[in-house]
Design an enzyme around this catalytic site. Structure first.
Site, PDB file in Angstrom:
ATOM      1  N   LYS A 120       1.250  -1.010  -0.505  1.00 41.65           N
ATOM      2  CA  LYS A 120       0.038  -0.073  -0.397  1.00 41.65           C
ATOM      3  C   LYS A 120       1.053   1.136   0.215  1.00 41.65           C
ATOM      4  CE  LYS A 120      -1.795   1.617   3.542  1.00 41.65           C
ATOM      5  NZ  LYS A 120      -2.393   2.099   4.715  1.00 41.65           N
ATOM      6  N   ASP A 138      -6.174   0.722   1.240  1.00 35.66           N
ATOM      7  CA  ASP A 138      -6.794   1.398   2.271  1.00 35.66           C
ATOM      8  C   ASP A 138      -7.469   0.984   2.817  1.00 35.66           C
ATOM      9  OD1 ASP A 138      -8.322   3.349   1.429  1.00 35.66           O
ATOM     10  OD2 ASP A 138      -6.868   4.944   3.008  1.00 35.66           O
TER      11      ASP A 138
END
Length: 237
Positions: A120, A138
């Site tokens: 991420k 997320d």
């Protein structure tokens, strides 16, 4: 979600916010890496509050290493898990010096080698610092992707891959920012504010959340995408 609806979905978000940016404050790719690494299990606002003074003094890996572990902890002790995060930031700074000439690499494989940097974080850095069409999933994007039907998946990676496949041009560069902001301010975890959502008719979520009684009485709904007027906009994004 049908292809035509996907285009309409992104087009509406783009019209509401043509130039979305990360809400993390940074001054260059290195400070972006640090900010994103610090933001795990923390709010962007909390990270920004802790890093403003830090980044005014320390904006390179060499200066971060020179600051040292204790010096860094003094700046970020208000951020959750600051002890572990401080160790990672010092370690990744040293690795950037030793293996990358003090520069942040632009590719995912190299970024993920840095301590405290996962997929991420790498996707955020690639997108914001280097303009790559990546999808940093997320909790907000995971929720929006599944709730709306835009990209359903049981894991962040599954949602990321579906977003990558489903998102057309010209929306790919900014897609993850639109989705994050939408999830943060409208499509909230506990109670999505469907009553003021500009893509509610395209969304698979049922039942739609009605407007609060006070809002019905007051009149027009608030804008679909909100901004914190107090935040300082980043230098890129």
């Amino acid at each position: 979600m049908k292809k035509a609806d996907v285009v309409d979905f992104y087009a509406r978000l783009a019209e509401a916010d043509p130039h979305p940016e990360t809400e993390l404050e940074f001054v260059n790719p290195f400070t972006l890496v640090v900010a994103v690494a610090l933001s795990a299990q923390a709010t962007d606002a909390g990270v920004n509050k802790a890093t403003r003074a830090l980044f005014a003094e320390v904006a390179t890996p060499a200066k971060m290493v020179a600051l040292g572990l204790d010096g860094l902890k003094a700046h970020i002790r208000t951020i959750g898990l600051f002890n572990t995060k401080a160790k990672n930031v010092i370690a990744l700074s040293q690795m950037l010096i030793d293996e990358f000439g003090g520069e942040v690499p632009p590719d995912r494989e190299s970024l993920e080698r840095l301590p405290g940097v996962g997929r991420k974080t790498a996707n955020v850095v690639m997108n914001v610092a280097f303009g790559a069409e990546t999808f940093a999933v997320d909790t907000h994007i995971f929720r929006v992707g599944n709730r709306t039907g835009l990209a359903r998946g049981k894991t962040p990676l599954a949602v990321e891959l579906k977003l990558d496949k489903a998102t057309p041009q010209p929306f790919r560069l900014h897609a993850h920012h639109w989705l994050i902001l939408h999830g943060r301010y409208v499509c909230k975890a506990r109670t999505p504010e469907c009553w003021r959502c500009i893509v509610a008719d395209l969304c698979a979520y049922k039942p739609k959340t009605p407007a609060p009684k006070a809002m019905k009485t007051a009149g027009a709904p608030a804008p679909a995408l909100l901004r914190d007027p107090q935040r300082t906009r980043s230098s890129a994004g």
